[in-house]
Design a protein around this motif. Structure first.
Motif, mmCIF file in Angstrom:
data_model
loop_
_atom_site.group_PDB
_atom_site.id
_atom_site.type_symbol
_atom_site.label_atom_id
_atom_site.label_comp_id
_atom_site.label_asym_id
_atom_site.label_seq_id
_atom_site.Cartn_x
_atom_site.Cartn_y
_atom_site.Cartn_z
ATOM 1 N N GLU A 182 81.515 -60.486 7.940
ATOM 2 C CA GLU A 182 82.158 -61.466 7.066
ATOM 3 C C GLU A 182 82.023 -62.903 7.550
ATOM 4 O O GLU A 182 81.843 -63.823 6.754
ATOM 5 C CB GLU A 182 83.650 -61.120 6.919
ATOM 6 C CG GLU A 182 83.912 -59.785 6.236
ATOM 7 C CD GLU A 182 83.533 -59.801 4.768
ATOM 8 O OE1 GLU A 182 83.258 -60.885 4.235
ATOM 9 O OE2 GLU A 182 83.509 -58.719 4.155
ATOM 10 N N TYR A 185 80.420 -65.950 5.418
ATOM 11 C CA TYR A 185 81.227 -67.145 5.122
ATOM 12 C C TYR A 185 80.408 -68.414 5.385
ATOM 13 O O TYR A 185 80.339 -69.315 4.544
ATOM 14 C CB TYR A 185 82.481 -67.114 5.985
ATOM 15 C CG TYR A 185 83.209 -68.435 6.095
ATOM 16 C CD1 TYR A 185 84.121 -68.836 5.123
ATOM 17 C CD2 TYR A 185 82.982 -69.271 7.189
ATOM 18 C CE1 TYR A 185 84.788 -70.056 5.234
ATOM 19 C CE2 TYR A 185 83.639 -70.488 7.302
ATOM 20 C CZ TYR A 185 84.544 -70.878 6.318
ATOM 21 O OH TYR A 185 85.188 -72.078 6.426
ATOM 22 N N MET A 205 81.703 -64.755 -2.710
ATOM 23 C CA MET A 205 82.541 -65.116 -1.579
ATOM 24 C C MET A 205 84.024 -64.948 -1.896
ATOM 25 O O MET A 205 84.819 -64.534 -1.046
ATOM 26 C CB MET A 205 82.250 -66.559 -1.163
ATOM 27 C CG MET A 205 80.835 -66.757 -0.625
ATOM 28 S SD MET A 205 80.435 -68.504 -0.449
ATOM 29 C CE MET A 205 81.618 -68.974 0.820
ATOM 30 N N SER A 224 86.580 -65.263 1.179
ATOM 31 C CA SER A 224 86.181 -66.462 1.919
ATOM 32 C C SER A 224 86.016 -67.699 1.048
ATOM 33 O O SER A 224 85.591 -68.747 1.517
ATOM 34 C CB SER A 224 84.875 -66.187 2.685
ATOM 35 O OG SER A 224 83.857 -65.764 1.817
ATOM 36 N N TRP A 229 87.376 -71.305 8.203
ATOM 37 C CA TRP A 229 87.384 -69.890 8.581
ATOM 38 C C TRP A 229 88.766 -69.453 9.059
ATOM 39 O O TRP A 229 89.251 -68.377 8.705
ATOM 40 C CB TRP A 229 86.339 -69.619 9.650
ATOM 41 C CG TRP A 229 86.435 -68.217 10.202
ATOM 42 C CD1 TRP A 229 86.847 -67.845 11.435
ATOM 43 C CD2 TRP A 229 86.130 -67.006 9.500
ATOM 44 N NE1 TRP A 229 86.819 -66.486 11.564
ATOM 45 C CE2 TRP A 229 86.386 -65.940 10.384
ATOM 46 C CE3 TRP A 229 85.673 -66.724 8.219
ATOM 47 C CZ2 TRP A 229 86.197 -64.607 10.027
ATOM 48 C CZ3 TRP A 229 85.491 -65.399 7.853
ATOM 49 C CH2 TRP A 229 85.752 -64.363 8.755
ATOM 50 N N ARG A 246 90.469 -66.340 7.177
ATOM 51 C CA ARG A 246 90.056 -65.110 7.853
ATOM 52 C C ARG A 246 91.014 -63.944 7.626
ATOM 53 O O ARG A 246 90.563 -62.803 7.456
ATOM 54 C CB ARG A 246 89.882 -65.359 9.352
ATOM 55 C CG ARG A 246 91.134 -65.824 10.068
ATOM 56 C CD ARG A 246 90.877 -66.035 11.540
ATOM 57 N NE ARG A 246 92.094 -66.533 12.189
ATOM 58 C CZ ARG A 246 92.232 -66.620 13.488
ATOM 59 N NH1 ARG A 246 91.247 -66.236 14.281
ATOM 60 N NH2 ARG A 246 93.348 -67.089 14.014
ATOM 61 N N VAL A 268 90.221 -62.522 4.348
ATOM 62 C CA VAL A 268 88.918 -61.858 4.404
ATOM 63 C C VAL A 268 89.064 -60.458 4.995
ATOM 64 O O VAL A 268 88.527 -59.481 4.464
ATOM 65 C CB VAL A 268 87.917 -62.688 5.238
ATOM 66 C CG1 VAL A 268 86.645 -61.885 5.513
ATOM 67 C CG2 VAL A 268 87.563 -63.978 4.522
#
Length: 505
Positions: free
Chosen positions: A90, A94, A322, A327, A454, A458, A461
């Motif tokens: 992932e 991203y 995404m 993300s 991120w 995250r 995600v």
């Protein structure tokens, strides 16, 4: 075996046929980079530009074939971002996704700028047109293209078909006329032939470094060839149509790019071309065909609109891929009844409006600034394709995958050759002072934004990935599968903690 990435395709329509995909594959790579950028690059590099187009075209061919094999392996509107997720996890997806979005968002800005420049050219014929500021023209273009892109994939396909057809007919017309002038002489009496190259300083009239520095602009000209991957999720009979489109597009692009540049150098000294006018317009004006220049100018407006249209299409699909992985903003996952990721397209449109502002503040430098930023995004997307393909082949060797019938030549060696080429282009961008140098320096802003983003997304995600892989407990257990981070149900209980901690174990 059930495809764990099938959810990425939910809501999309199979609205693209062979006729449309063939033209999209050709037309997406024939836009502002050729019709506007070639003039300035000829001025800087001279006739050696034809060789540079050929070299970059070769690496573009390797990229397309690698992507083609991945597409036949698993078609996806998420294209290489989805493949990066499959093979590297992932976090890599991203980074690849947001850099690709930046690429096409900047391309939209470049295209809007180019169209505004093209339209402003008609100011010599009309006081009304000359009175309109460049930023207003760019704004009108953005609004029209975005509105048309929001209808349906069929509308997009038809627009791209006719846009591409107009571009191809125009280039063929130029090439036929140019070849006739070489054989029978120019009606205006101006000299033509190879002696124009020799008399103007040879292949490298300005030296090697200026020729090498234009490579990043040539890469931008080829940007868009990877669009065939994004269309695969909405294409009928992928296994048959995609290989055919890829095999034919490479030869045609090489003929149009390399052939056009060679002809331009044989018809006029390279010094007569400039960065503020299409070289094709320059040629037709030089032979006294007054009506041909405005017609060609309309064609290049169509070319830029086509490129921008393709960019809006591509970023909408990438952002959707995404978003369903967590993300990108959740709203980008929404798809209209017509199968259009409306929110993703509108998000890119916001950046295009930034381009309108750039046209207001620095109209002269706007095109070159965004071109360099877009070139970096293109490099990132090409690297993601090459790395995904080499990882796929590595897993094939381990017996975890089976290669499809349509295969890329050169194997992993070709993938690493592409990576070396990309690294070289990044170095050349640094030498393009001041625009290229400052573009790389701008990464000092982009990279922290990616890292910060991120940390924001995250947890979501990881949660989405756990749901995707069917985990029903409180915390996921990590299973390393095919080199990526996969979640599965397990009797083993980690106890207390959070998703991030378990992910990093």
């Amino acid at each position: 075996m059930e495809d764990p990435f099938a959810h990425e395709q939910e809501g999309f329509h199979k609205g693209l046929g062979a006729r449309q995909l063939q033209m999209i594959a050709i037309g997406s790579a024939i836009g502002t980079g050729l019709f506007l950028g070639t003039g300035g690059r000829l001025q800087a590099a001279g006739p050696s530009l034809a060789i540079i187009y050929a070299v970059c075209g070769f690496f573009g061919y390797l990229i397309l074939r690698a992507l083609g094999e991945l597409i036949v392996h698993r078609p996806s509107s998420g294209s290489f971002v989805s493949y990066t997720r499959e093979f590297y996890g992932e976090k890599s997806a991203y980074v690849a996704g947001w850099l690709y979005w930046l690429n096409w968002a900047m391309t939209a800005v470049a295209d809007a700028t180019a169209i505004a420049i093209y339209i402003a050219w008609f100011g010599q014929y009309s006081d009304a047109v000359s009175a309109i500021p460049q930023w207003v023209l760019a704004l009108i273009v953005v609004v029209i293209v975005v509105a048309l892109n929001l209808v349906s994939v069929k509308v997009f396909g038809e627009m791209e078909f006719w846009f591409a057809l107009i571009k191809i007919v125009a280039l063929l017309t130029f090439m036929v006329v140019g070849i006739c002038f070489l054989i029978f002489g120019s009606p205006s009496g101006q000299p033509t032939g190879f002696h124009l190259i020799a008399d103007s300083g040879g292949m490298l009239p300005n030296g090697m470094l200026p020729a090498l520095i234009v490579v990043q602009g040539v890469v931008f000209a080829y940007a868009g060839i990877e669009l065939v991957g994004t269309t695969s999720g909405e294409t009928k009979d992928v296994e048959r149509i995609i290989p055919r489109a890829i095999n034919t597009v490479v030869l045609r692009i090489a003929v149009f790019y390399v052939g056009s540049v060679v002809l331009l150098c044989l018809l006029l000294p390279y010094t007569q071309y400039s960065d503020n006018e299409s070289p094709f317009v320059t040629f037709f004006e030089s032979v006294g065909v007054d009506y041909a220049a405005p017609i060609m100018q309309l064609v290049v407006i169509t070319a830029a609109a086509s490129s921008m249209n393709a960019g809006m299409y591509s970023t909408g699909r990438i952002l959707h891929s995404m978003a369903v992985a967590g993300s990108a903003p959740k709203i980008a996952a929404k798809i209209s009844k017509g199968g259009v990721p409306v929110a993703g397209i509108l998000l890119t449109a916001v950046v295009a409006l930034f381009g309108v502002a750039l046209n207001y503040w620095v109209p002269e430098e706007a095109f070159e600034i965004v071109l360099n930023i877009a070139a970096i995004g293109t490099m990132a997307s090409w690297a993601a394709i090459a790395l995904s393909h080499q990882k796929f082949l590595s897993l094939v060797k381990q017996g975890q995958y089976t290669r499809p019938g349509y295969r890329a030549p050169g194997g992993r060696f070709a993938d690493w050759a592409v990576i070396v080429f990309i690294a070289g282009v990044m170095v050349l961008i640094a030498f393009d002072y001041p625009v290229g140098t400052w573009t790389l320096i701008s990464l000092l802003v982009v990279i922290p934004l990616l890292i910060g983003g991120w940390f924001v997304v995250r947890k979501r995600v990881y949660e989405y990935a756990a749901l995707r892989d069917g985990y029903t407990g409180q915390f996921p257990v990590i299973a390393r599968t095919h080199g990526t981070d996969r979640f599965r149900n397990d009797d083993y209980n980690h106890g207390s903690g959070n998703i991030k901690n378990h992910f990093e174990e």
